[in-house]
Design a protein around this motif. Structure first.
Motif, short mmCIF file in Angstrom:
data_model
loop_
_atom_site.label_atom_id
_atom_site.label_comp_id
_atom_site.label_asym_id
_atom_site.label_seq_id
_atom_site.Cartn_x
_atom_site.Cartn_y
_atom_site.Cartn_z
N LEU A 117 60.14 49.91 42.26
CA LEU A 117 60.40 49.48 43.62
C LEU A 117 61.69 50.11 44.12
O LEU A 117 62.58 50.45 43.32
CB LEU A 117 60.51 47.94 43.68
N GLY A 186 57.26 50.88 46.97
CA GLY A 186 57.06 50.90 45.54
C GLY A 186 55.71 51.46 45.13
O GLY A 186 54.86 51.80 45.99
N SER A 215 51.72 43.78 46.87
CA SER A 215 52.67 44.08 47.94
C SER A 215 53.21 42.79 48.55
O SER A 215 54.42 42.66 48.81
CB SER A 215 51.99 44.93 49.02
N GLN A 222 62.63 42.56 48.99
CA GLN A 222 63.27 43.52 49.88
C GLN A 222 64.51 42.92 50.53
O GLN A 222 64.59 41.71 50.76
CB GLN A 222 62.29 43.99 50.95
#
Length: 223
Positions: A117, A186, A215, A222
């Motif tokens: 990632l 990623g 995902s 994030q």
């Protein structure tokens, strides 16, 4: 001299006159056909019964195939459900990549799996899943609009797997924020030493679901 009738003309006549055999019912018992099953001559009625039995047998075989397919799909759906539940139970976001990979390998009998990632929150900077990824690998991830499934062509991403030299077939899934076509954050990689395990002929619908679920689960990391 009367020209002999060919089979096409006879067939067309009978099609256009469906009441022919009703009007000449006595002929039905006199017509004899060669049976491909027994080799002997049989009546038209017997041949019709043979044809119907063959059709029923073909339908039974088709039904068996559909039942087995439905059972296989139900088993896959149950495994996918269990894997998704394991992701929902994770309370610490940093644990989610490990849980995700462990669940994939155990539920779907995947020999090897890993991920990388990038563009995550700063607190994950030292995590194993944030190890260095080249610009080429990121460009490759952005170029994938569908899962790659097939032979291992010495992809950089496959080299992230343990015992990567033994990998003969692979699945590479881009990880993106679900519902967008934006840049990937990623890659998820599955690998097998069996060259037929992940083939280009495989359908990708199920792999797309895996990629989208992964995902969604990992986007929480994030920044």
């Amino acid at each position: 001299m009367i020209d002999p009738l060919d089979s096409t003309t006879v067939a067309q006549y009978l099609t256009e006159h469906p009441r022919f055999f009703e009007e000449h019912a006595g002929w039905l018992g006199e017509i004899k056909l060669a049976s491909p099953l027994t080799g002997r001559a049989v009546s038209l009625q017997e041949r019709q019964m043979e044809v119907m039995r063959e059709k029923y047998k073909a339908l039974e075989l088709r039904m068996d195939d559909l039942i087995h397919l439905a059972q296989d799909n139900a088993a896959i759906a149950a495994k996918f459900h269990g894997w998704t539940q394991s992701l929902l139970h994770v309370r610490n976001d940093a644990d989610r990549p490990d849980v995700l990979l462990k669940g994939l390998k155990s539920a779907f009998n995947v020999p090897q799996a890993t991920l990388r990632l990038w563009n995550l929150a700063p607190e994950y900077g030292d995590a194993w899943f944030m190890r260095e990824v080249s610009d080429d690998a990121r460009i490759f991830a952005n170029s994938l609009i569908a899962p790659y499934c097939g032979c291992n062509h010495d992809f950089e991403a496959v080299r992230w797997l343990d015992a990567a030299d033994a990998i003969r077939s692979t699945v590479i899934l881009p990880l993106r924020v679900v519902g967008t076509d934006g840049a990937a954050f990623g890659l998820l990689i599955l690998g097998s030493p069996d060259p037929e395990r992940f083939s280009a002929a495989m359908g990708t619908d199920f792999l797309i679901h895996i990629g989208e679920t992964a995902s969604a689960a990992l986007s929480a990391l994030q920044g």
